[in-house]
Design an enzyme around this catalytic site. Structure first.
Site, PDB file in Angstrom:
ATOM      1  CB  ILE A  89      -4.462   9.241  -3.316  1.00 31.96           C
ATOM      2  CG1 ILE A  89      -3.475  10.019  -2.433  1.00 31.96           C
ATOM      3  CG2 ILE A  89      -3.726   8.226  -4.166  1.00 31.96           C
ATOM      4  CD1 ILE A  89      -2.758   9.164  -1.412  1.00 31.96           C
ATOM      5  CB  CYS A  90      -8.110   6.393  -4.573  1.00 32.94           C
ATOM      6  SG  CYS A  90      -6.649   5.478  -4.026  1.00 32.94           S
TER       7      CYS A  90
END
Length: 219
Positions: free
Chosen positions: A120-121
């Site tokens: 995700i990040c």
């Protein structure tokens, strides 16, 4: 990343071209880190940060919702005690103009990213930045995901987008490049001894053997 930058000497990292962004190494993210042993990620990201400091590579720290997710881990903040991490609401770091502006202000195009979680990040900003003309390198052993599969699938996806996977010691090795570079040699050695694991142990042993050889020759 163009074909011209995928191979040849110009594909390797140099301190002068590099900028590092470290994303969300916070307690909440570590609590659901299952792709790696958390202590290894702590060791590796701090080693990467200390190497960046040795080579004077601009390093940008960022967190997400730190009041709920927790402050940046102490070992990492201690490397840059004067820097307040950019605290975001965006999941995708590259959508926060403060982070992007900080990266662009360096004038550097080789963007090195590590963070939690990989899927995700890390993946989001890496893929977006790669599409905006940056040569993006993701430090896979200073990043981690909610599962081994999540981490691995994220790396595969980023590679398809032109992102280069790399490990933290490989980054440091490309920055040093030549052991005759005496300015950074002592700092690089100290980083390896503290955070290099078996590499640091082997290096310490080699130093011991070399010292013993010199002592024997002068006896």
């Amino acid at each position: 990343m163009s074909n011209e930058t995928k191979s040849g000497l110009q594909a390797l990292l140099t301190p002068e071209e590099s900028v590092v962004v470290l994303i969300d190494h916070q307690p909440f993210q570590f609590a659901n880190l299952n792709s790696h042993e958390p202590t290894m990620i702590v060791n590796n990201v701090v080693g990467l940060a200390r190497a960046a400091k040795v080579f004077e590579v601009p390093t940008i720290l960022t967190t997400v919702l730190e009041e709920r997710g927790g402050y940046l881990i102490k070992g990492l903040q201690d490397v840059f005690p004067e820097q307040k991490p950019i605290d975001r609401t965006f999941i995708n770091t590259w959508e926060d103009e403060r982070v992007v502006d900080a990266v662009r202000a360096t004038g550097r195009k080789k963007l090195i990213i590590a963070g939690l979680w990989t899927e995700i990040c890390v993946a989001m900003p890496a893929i977006q930045a790669a599409g905006e003309g940056f040569e993006v390198f993701v430090v896979t052993d200073a990043s981690g995901g909610a599962s081994k599969e999540a981490h691995e699938m994220a790396v595969h996806r980023m590679v398809q987008a032109g992102v280069v996977p790399i490990t933290w010691q490989a980054v440091a090795g490309e920055w040093q490049r030549d052991w005759a570079r005496e300015k950074t040699f002592p700092g690089m050695t100290e980083v390896l001894l503290q955070y290099g694991g078996a590499t640091g142990v082997a290096f310490s042993w080699e130093t011991q053997l070399l010292a013993s050889g010199r002592a024997g020759n002068t006896a």
